[in-house]
Write a protein that holds these residues in place. Structure first.
Motif, mmCIF file in Angstrom:
data_model
loop_
_atom_site.group_PDB
_atom_site.id
_atom_site.type_symbol
_atom_site.label_atom_id
_atom_site.label_comp_id
_atom_site.label_asym_id
_atom_site.label_seq_id
_atom_site.Cartn_x
_atom_site.Cartn_y
_atom_site.Cartn_z
ATOM 1 N N ARG A 326 0.823 -1.212 0.000
ATOM 2 C CA ARG A 326 0.000 0.000 0.000
ATOM 3 C C ARG A 326 0.859 1.265 0.000
ATOM 4 O O ARG A 326 0.478 2.289 -0.572
ATOM 5 C CB ARG A 326 -0.918 0.005 1.225
ATOM 6 C CG ARG A 326 -2.016 -1.059 1.180
ATOM 7 C CD ARG A 326 -2.781 -1.097 2.489
ATOM 8 N NE ARG A 326 -3.836 -2.116 2.476
ATOM 9 C CZ ARG A 326 -4.493 -2.511 3.565
ATOM 10 N NH1 ARG A 326 -4.194 -1.981 4.758
ATOM 11 N NH2 ARG A 326 -5.432 -3.431 3.465
ATOM 12 N N ALA A 327 2.022 1.190 0.639
ATOM 13 C CA ALA A 327 2.874 2.375 0.739
ATOM 14 C C ALA A 327 3.542 2.721 -0.580
ATOM 15 O O ALA A 327 3.966 3.867 -0.788
ATOM 16 C CB ALA A 327 3.933 2.160 1.819
ATOM 17 N N GLY A 328 3.653 1.755 -1.481
ATOM 18 C CA GLY A 328 4.290 2.013 -2.765
ATOM 19 C C GLY A 328 5.776 2.313 -2.607
ATOM 20 O O GLY A 328 6.417 1.953 -1.619
ATOM 21 N N ARG A 329 6.342 3.016 -3.581
ATOM 22 C CA ARG A 329 7.771 3.277 -3.576
ATOM 23 C C ARG A 329 8.178 4.283 -2.506
ATOM 24 O O ARG A 329 9.350 4.400 -2.181
ATOM 25 C CB ARG A 329 8.216 3.784 -4.952
ATOM 26 C CG ARG A 329 8.173 2.722 -6.031
ATOM 27 C CD ARG A 329 9.099 1.575 -5.719
ATOM 28 N NE ARG A 329 10.508 1.954 -5.755
ATOM 29 C CZ ARG A 329 11.498 1.276 -5.176
ATOM 30 N NH1 ARG A 329 11.246 0.189 -4.471
ATOM 31 N NH2 ARG A 329 12.738 1.689 -5.273
ATOM 32 N N ALA A 330 7.217 5.008 -1.934
ATOM 33 C CA ALA A 330 7.553 5.928 -0.839
ATOM 34 C C ALA A 330 8.004 5.148 0.386
ATOM 35 O O ALA A 330 8.836 5.611 1.169
ATOM 36 C CB ALA A 330 6.357 6.815 -0.496
ATOM 37 N N GLY A 331 7.454 3.949 0.579
ATOM 38 C CA GLY A 331 7.859 3.086 1.675
ATOM 39 C C GLY A 331 7.435 3.585 3.043
ATOM 40 O O GLY A 331 6.688 4.566 3.176
#
Length: 383
Positions: A326-331
């Motif tokens: 869910r956080a994607g590439r932002a982590g």
């Protein structure tokens, strides 16, 4: 020992302090904070101070297995060489344990070994606080720090004739605990240099382990020339050489017959080398498909090229994967992941341990700083 103190007098004062505090009386000399914390822990466990508590030790077969498996096995001869020159003159005992506080190796004069035998202080014995009370080995493990104890600072009265100095030893590659180095001896033979001797042993062990690691990688590095996108790694996934791909210092540990997912290479089939593995992509498609199935016991399915495997994961690891997805590439930072999993940021150490275990399964498909899925991963969740 406080500067200027007479050793025999101070040792007797510590014994009187122990007897008074354990009996619930007042004492002019108070236990150090470290000692007080340890005594409270072992009293809560129900251990007796006026007796030898029940010992627990391994049989020869299990002791031999642990010795063979211990990374410290390769540095024990070096430690014996450093301490051995002092052992006869100083009546000291060198002890090396595993990460659980089980004594794996012991060196010293016959006289001091016989005295140690009477306490159950021998190879195969468990010397954690829960078994033998406050002692340098068990307390160093409990406090995650070097510990020196003298005479009455030990919990069991039977250990009062001893001093002991111990320090944890860590894997220089990962920081994980490998064991404890301890030097012990008759209390009245304690010398101010003992602490420095044990610290020297720790530095020697960790530097030797790092050197052996580098030598193993160098042997792998010189064994084969790489062509095309590929890696050479050791049995634990540490990268000796790479060509056409940048993956950092480590990938998941290869297993014979199982496909391996490597960011930048996609799904790979490990090929055995002497002392390591050749890692090459099994398809021109570098994308790794990761499917998390939550409809039953959580499972992950990895596919890409000719590779396809499934493995069961814990519910906690499944939760982490969903959050990273869910956080994607932002982590997510360790603090953010702790808050999402536990409702506060106070479980960072637990989170790091869980992610470390997950990375042993999935390798660099889970990136750190921040925690996130690799850019090569295409993940779907079935729930």
């Amino acid at each position: 020992m406080p500067p200027g103190q007479h050793l025999p007098t101070y040792a007797r004062e510590l014994v009187r302090m122990h007897d008074a505090v354990i009996a619930g009386s007042r004492s002019a000399l108070r236990p150090r904070a470290l000692v007080s914390r340890s005594w409270n822990r072992v009293l809560d466990l129900g251990l007796r101070a006026d007796d030898v508590n029940t010992r627990d030790w391994l049989g020869p077969a299990e002791l031999g297995r642990r010795q063979e498996a211990s990374p410290l096995r390769s540095v024990v001869p070096d430690l014996r060489a450093v301490v051995g020159s002092l052992a006869d003159a100083s009546q000291l005992l060198l002890v090396v344990t595993d990460h659980e506080g089980v004594i794996l190796w012991r060196s010293g004069t016959p006289l001091v070994r016989r005295r140690a035998d009477a306490l159950g202080f021998f190879e195969g014995a468990d010397w954690t606080e829960r078994r033998v009370g406050t002692n340098a080995i068990g307390t160093a493990l409990a406090e995650a720090a070097p510990v020196e104890l003298l005479a009455g600072e030990h919990f069991e009265q039977g250990q009062h004739p001893w001093y002991c100095t111990a320090t944890p030893v860590h894997d220089p590659r990962t920081g994980s605990l490998l064991g404890v180095i301890d030097v012990s001896g008759p209390a009245l033979t304690l010398h101010p240099a003992i602490g420095a001797l044990v610290e020297t042993g720790r530095l020697l062990a960790e530097s030797r382990l790092w050197r052996y690691h580098q030598e193993r990688l160098e042997r792998l590095r010189s064994a084969r020339l790489l062509t095309g996108p590929s890696l050479i790694v050791d049995d634990h996934g540490w990268v000796a050489a790479s060509h056409g791909v940048a993956v950092g210092s480590r990938i998941a540990a290869p297993v014979a017959g199982l496909p391996l997912a490597v960011p930048g290479l996609g799904a790979c089939t490990p090929e055995r080398l002497a002392g390591g593995w050749l890692i090459r992509p099994s398809s021109v498609d570098r994308t790794v498909a990761l499917e998390l199935d939550l409809t039953r016991t959580p499972q992950v399915r990895l596919s890409g090229g000719d590779a396809d495997w499934r493995r069961t994961v814990t519910r906690r690891h499944a939760e982490i994967l969903v959050l990273l997805h869910r956080a994607g590439r932002a982590g997510l930072s360790a603090e953010a992941l702790s808050t999402a999993l536990y409702g506060d940021a106070e479980h960072v150490v637990t989170v790091r341990a869980e992610v470390s275990r997950l990375r042993r399964l999935l390798g660099a498909l889970v990136e750190t700083r921040p925690y996130r899925l690799s850019g090569d991963v295409r993940m779907t969740v079935l729930d």
